[in-house]
Design an enzyme around this catalytic site. Structure first.
Site, PDB file in Angstrom:
ATOM      1  N   THR A 186       0.937  -1.101   0.162  1.00  0.00           N
ATOM      2  CA  THR A 186       0.103   0.106  -0.036  1.00  0.00           C
ATOM      3  C   THR A 186       1.127   1.146   0.048  1.00  0.00           C
ATOM      4  O   THR A 186       0.777   2.474  -0.608  1.00  0.00           O
ATOM      5  CB  THR A 186      -0.811   0.085   1.275  1.00  0.00           C
ATOM      6  OG1 THR A 186      -1.460  -1.245   1.171  1.00  0.00           O
ATOM      7  CG2 THR A 186      -2.047   1.172   1.115  1.00  0.00           C
ATOM      8  N   ASP A 187       2.078   1.184   0.803  1.00  0.00           N
ATOM      9  CA  ASP A 187       2.896   2.410   0.674  1.00  0.00           C
ATOM     10  C   ASP A 187       3.366   2.697  -0.743  1.00  0.00           C
ATOM     11  O   ASP A 187       3.655   3.559  -1.262  1.00  0.00           O
ATOM     12  CB  ASP A 187       4.113   2.153   1.768  1.00  0.00           C
ATOM     13  CG  ASP A 187       3.699   2.503   3.245  1.00  0.00           C
ATOM     14  OD1 ASP A 187       2.627   3.402   3.315  1.00  0.00           O
ATOM     15  OD2 ASP A 187       4.412   2.088   4.215  1.00  0.00           O
ATOM     16  N   LEU A 188       3.920   1.550  -1.232  1.00  0.00           N
ATOM     17  CA  LEU A 188       4.536   1.423  -2.634  1.00  0.00           C
ATOM     18  C   LEU A 188       3.554   1.924  -3.566  1.00  0.00           C
ATOM     19  O   LEU A 188       3.859   3.135  -4.551  1.00  0.00           O
ATOM     20  CB  LEU A 188       5.100   0.042  -2.847  1.00  0.00           C
ATOM     21  CG  LEU A 188       5.980  -0.329  -1.996  1.00  0.00           C
ATOM     22  CD1 LEU A 188       6.668  -1.690  -2.338  1.00  0.00           C
ATOM     23  CD2 LEU A 188       7.295   0.406  -1.846  1.00  0.00           C
TER      24      LEU A 188
END
Length: 424
Positions: A186-188
């Site tokens: 999700t961060d990426l």
């Protein structure tokens, strides 16, 4: 044989300046993408501490001369940047960052909602200094909504946003529980969407002279990237469930045991299934009305899969892969990361690099996957040492503003690189 000298290629984002107020992963990933494409990225870090991930080790990165460059995690998301160590809690530090923002095209930050307003570094404050500024805020839940003030992290958002509900073994099977992905996906993805949004906003700025505020939310991105699982729910009203390595709407599309390992069989159409059956010595399966089409195979999954398991268990993994690749049937092994970097195709694509440190040594690194024929990513440089560019950036960009850098160092407002310990 030698040829005529070549003119160095101009990078896609040459001349673009990014002021990076981010840390951890989503924000740094976005700015690293821009740095790869040639933008100048000035990373503002806390004196003495820096980005949190500088301490997220071991393992640490060691260069080819044996020198320790700090946590490997930090190097995953910060290549190609400059590090300027400024205390933004100090009024003089705030003035420095505002002055840098006035000379930037883009500011990227991932503080809590409203967290930079008290420093005069929020969008409302900086846009009065530079009206054409593109300002990107990355938070867990966005600038609005009932969760806006809550802290959001990748793991938490994978759960809240539905990813974990469709990841992991099915209920009633061994090891069944909701699972996160093996990297902070999700961060990426948020970092990638942020980079896309920034480039779109710059296109608008170039056309109109108008800047804008980009509001990126991890939860928004997680919901958006549920992709077919989300539309399957919207089409039926039935929430998808965990299916292990099986696919909800394609069969066979999962992992199978062979005699000496596991193979991924990723059959996407009826022709591929027929070719698989020929290779497996069971052409009759492709003619069976229950299995001849993908909808039939999905509806009769519980009957078909045990038949395929028995067939696949009868041969070695490498034999299957060779035969299926020859027949143009998508299949492959499950590599650990060591085997990934040993793979001849990964090597041929140049996905392992050796970023250069300022003193001429090299680290191991992963390449940008972007391959542009006219404006390829710039040759990679190593993630910066904490504060390594403080004096050069401030002297170069803020010349003539009466800065007394030595006094600012004494006051603890700024710091250069530490002389001892790892090259953080």
């Amino acid at each position: 044989m030698t040829g005529a000298p070549t003119t160095p290629q101009r990078s896609a984002l040459s001349g673009l300046r990014i002021l990076d107020l981010t840390r951890i992963l989503a924000g740094p990933w976005a700015t690293q993408v821009l740095a790869d494409m040639g933008a100048e990225v000035i990373k503002i870090e806390r004196p003495g501490e820096g980005d949190d991930t500088r301490s997220w080790g071991p393992p640490n990165m060691i260069d080819d001369a044996g020198r320790d460059h700090g946590a490997a995690y930090f190097h995953a998301a910060n290549r190609g940047k400059k590090s300027v160590a400024v205390d933004i809690a100090h009024p003089d530090g705030q003035r420095l960052v505002r002055a840098l923002a006035a000379q930037a095209d883009v500011v990227v930050e991932n503080f809590k909602v409203g967290g930079l307003a008290k420093y005069g570094l929020d969008y409302a404050s900086l846009s009065t200094i530079k009206p054409d500024l593109v300002y990107c805020s990355i938070t867990g839940f966005g600038q609005t909504g009932p969760y806006a003030d809550q802290a959001g992290y990748d793991f938490l958002v994978q759960g809240m946003g539905g990813m974990m509900s469709v990841t992991g073994q099915a209920d009633g099977t061994p090891g069944a529980e909701p699972m996160k992905t093996g990297v902070a996906l999700t961060d990426l993805l948020t970092g990638l969407y942020a980079a896309i949004g920034i480039l779109a906003a710059l296109r608008h700025r170039d056309a109109t002279g108008q800047g804008q505020h980009i509001d990126m939310s991890l939860l928004d991105v997680q919901v958006a990237t549920l992709a077919n699982q989300a539309t399957n729910f919207l089409a039926t009203g039935i929430p998808p469930v965990r299916m292990g390595n099986a696919h909800p709407t394609i069969v066979p599309y999962q992992v199978f045991p062979t005699s000496d390992g596991h193979i991924i069989l990723a059959i996407g159409n009826d022709g591929q299934f027929a070719r698989f059956c020929d290779v497996a010595g069971a052409p009759e399966l492709a003619l069976d009305p229950r299995f001849a089409t993908n909808p039939g195979r999905v509806g009769n999954r519980d009957t078909l899969i045990p038949l395929l398991e028995r067939l696949l268990a009868g041969r070695r993994l490498d034999d299957w892969i060779a035969a299926l690749n020859t027949a143009k049937v998508p299949a492959g092994p499950i590599n650990d990361i060591g085997r990934v970097f040993a793979d001849p195709h990964v090597q041929a694509r140049g996905m392992r690099t050796a970023p250069r440190t300022p003193d001429g040594h090299h680290l191991a690194g992963v390449a940008s996957p972007l391959k542009l024929s006219q404006t390829p990513p710039i040759p990679p440089t190593a993630a910066p040492r904490l504060g390594s560019d403080t004096f050069a950036v401030l002297t170069g960009l803020l010349a003539g503003q009466g800065l007394d850098l030595d006094q600012l160092v004494l006051q603890g407002v700024i710091a250069g690189p530490a002389e001892d310990g790892p090259a953080q």
